[in-house]
Design a protein around this motif. Sequence first.
Motif, PDB file in Angstrom:
ATOM      1  N   PHE A 266     -25.549  18.570  39.966  1.00  0.00           N
ATOM      2  CA  PHE A 266     -25.923  19.865  40.158  1.00  0.00           C
ATOM      3  C   PHE A 266     -27.012  20.425  39.220  1.00  0.00           C
ATOM      4  N   ASN A 267     -26.969  20.229  38.264  1.00  0.00           N
ATOM      5  CA  ASN A 267     -28.086  20.672  36.812  1.00  0.00           C
ATOM      6  C   ASN A 267     -29.380  20.039  37.502  1.00  0.00           C
ATOM      7  N   PHE A 268     -29.543  18.791  38.076  1.00  0.00           N
ATOM      8  CA  PHE A 268     -30.892  18.590  38.536  1.00  0.00           C
ATOM      9  C   PHE A 268     -31.342  19.363  39.680  1.00  0.00           C
ATOM     10  N   GLN A 269     -30.130  19.783  40.648  1.00  0.00           N
ATOM     11  CA  GLN A 269     -30.481  20.513  41.823  1.00  0.00           C
ATOM     12  C   GLN A 269     -30.959  22.145  41.370  1.00  0.00           C
ATOM     13  N   ASN A 270     -30.446  22.462  40.304  1.00  0.00           N
ATOM     14  CA  ASN A 270     -31.056  23.625  39.911  1.00  0.00           C
ATOM     15  C   ASN A 270     -32.710  23.525  39.342  1.00  0.00           C
ATOM     16  N   ALA A 271     -32.730  22.586  38.610  1.00  0.00           N
ATOM     17  CA  ALA A 271     -34.183  22.124  38.235  1.00  0.00           C
ATOM     18  C   ALA A 271     -35.283  22.183  39.352  1.00  0.00           C
ATOM     19  N   TRP A 272     -34.785  21.410  40.267  1.00  0.00           N
ATOM     20  CA  TRP A 272     -35.759  21.083  41.645  1.00  0.00           C
ATOM     21  C   TRP A 272     -35.801  22.547  42.270  1.00  0.00           C
ATOM     22  N   THR A 273     -34.809  23.142  42.461  1.00  0.00           N
ATOM     23  CA  THR A 273     -34.898  24.477  43.116  1.00  0.00           C
ATOM     24  C   THR A 273     -35.947  25.490  42.426  1.00  0.00           C
ATOM     25  N   SER A 274     -35.500  25.753  41.027  1.00  0.00           N
ATOM     26  CA  SER A 274     -36.419  26.653  40.360  1.00  0.00           C
ATOM     27  C   SER A 274     -37.619  26.497  40.339  1.00  0.00           C
ATOM     28  N   GLY A 275     -38.047  25.294  40.027  1.00  0.00           N
ATOM     29  CA  GLY A 275     -39.331  24.539  39.946  1.00  0.00           C
ATOM     30  C   GLY A 275     -40.144  24.836  41.080  1.00  0.00           C
TER      31      GLY A 275
ATOM     32  N   ALA B 191     -37.369  17.069  33.767  1.00  0.00           N
ATOM     33  CA  ALA B 191     -37.379  17.282  35.260  1.00  0.00           C
ATOM     34  C   ALA B 191     -38.008  18.465  35.835  1.00  0.00           C
ATOM     35  N   ALA B 192     -37.666  19.575  35.306  1.00  0.00           N
ATOM     36  CA  ALA B 192     -38.204  20.936  35.880  1.00  0.00           C
ATOM     37  C   ALA B 192     -39.536  21.205  35.752  1.00  0.00           C
ATOM     38  N   GLY B 193     -39.920  20.828  34.590  1.00  0.00           N
ATOM     39  CA  GLY B 193     -41.553  20.954  34.346  1.00  0.00           C
ATOM     40  C   GLY B 193     -42.423  19.963  35.174  1.00  0.00           C
ATOM     41  N   PHE B 194     -41.950  18.800  35.379  1.00  0.00           N
ATOM     42  CA  PHE B 194     -42.855  17.860  36.158  1.00  0.00           C
ATOM     43  C   PHE B 194     -42.655  18.621  37.808  1.00  0.00           C
TER      44      PHE B 194
END
Length: 405
Positions: free
Chosen positions: A386-395, A14-17
């Motif tokens: 919440f773990n996905f939200q961290n991926a989107w925010t940091s990405g 998720a974070a990579g894409f």
Amino acid sequence: MNSNYDIIIVGGGAAGFFTAINIVENNPKLKVVILERGKTVLEKVRISGGGRCNVTHACFVPNDLVKFYPRGEKELRGPFHQFCSGDTIEWFEKHGVELKIEDDGRMFPTSDSSQTIIDCFFGLTQKLKIDILTGQSVQSLFHGDNYWKVETNHETYSCQKLVMTTGSNPKIWELLENMNHTIIPPVPSLFTFNIKDARIKDLMGVSAFAHVKVKGTKLEASGPLLITHWGMSGPGILRLSAWGAIILAEKKYQFVIEINWLNDVTFDEAMESLKELKQEHAKKIVSKKSPFDFPNRLWESLVLASSISDETKWADLTKVQLTNLTNQLTSGQFQVNGKSTFKEEFVTAGGVDLREINFKTMESKLHENLFFAGEIVNIDAITGGFNFQNAWTSGFIVANSITTS
């Protein structure tokens, strides 16, 4: 053969894409590649939320949102002011994916299928000409003057800026450790409790809203609790496992939990209710029907555990039996022996030490042009998007800092 890119992203999750797409949307001239060690990409997205993909959570205030992160609460405050759950909803809508809010605040695509998110990401990477290379296991990293070299089992790639989004991959953590980054040793963060106990033996699938404490610690949580064939699961237990990840690992997953099946009802209040029931239902059999808001099967089991036979009438309850039943209802103790990984949400506490990251840019403080997004760093959250939200925010932050610098 040497493959040159402006930006290499290691990790096809998720974070990579999300990072790759935002980089090229900000600057279409940049040549970007995603290197993934597995045969497929976005595997966690595919299985998350029971195959529906729990994209984010309907908590829109950064200072409230950070409270769902046992590790990362302080560090994420700034990033969430840059890109929060409301921005996530807007981003996906702009890219043709509508999200919906469920009663518990979790957000999913209206299609109820994680494939919608995967299709969205694939469509965008194709449109933006982002290369995706699978089966690429990184063997070494080298930081030269103004460039990075990434050697995989297939080839050596070079780039100006390197983004690591590999989640909890021990091999990558080892490579970063060799480059002087501190890695907080990983421990599982979302797991269910293994419990063998006569009271729950045949109650698989029974669920109740309960309050759970870990004896001898300050850990406690309320939420739906699900009885499974190996013990207990459900949001209440998973919340406890996230907040207690490090303490429970130190206990080697051997500890006692205390359950209040009536959630916030005290011993005295429960005793009063039972005394009233004793008068009102004098001629009825105690074990037959639950007078509280949880399943009959669980009630019957707690009644039997209180040394009350399944023929006993309310009128015949002794003081000792009433006390036993009140204790079972408000402070039943269960021995936990071990854990089981929660299948969909394999999350670990641990990763790159947060003190070594600049949270305005998500850049390493030790190496220029090295960035991190997602779970590779020591941030994790309870279950609920919440773990996905961290991926989107940091990405998003990585993409912005790369394209504005």
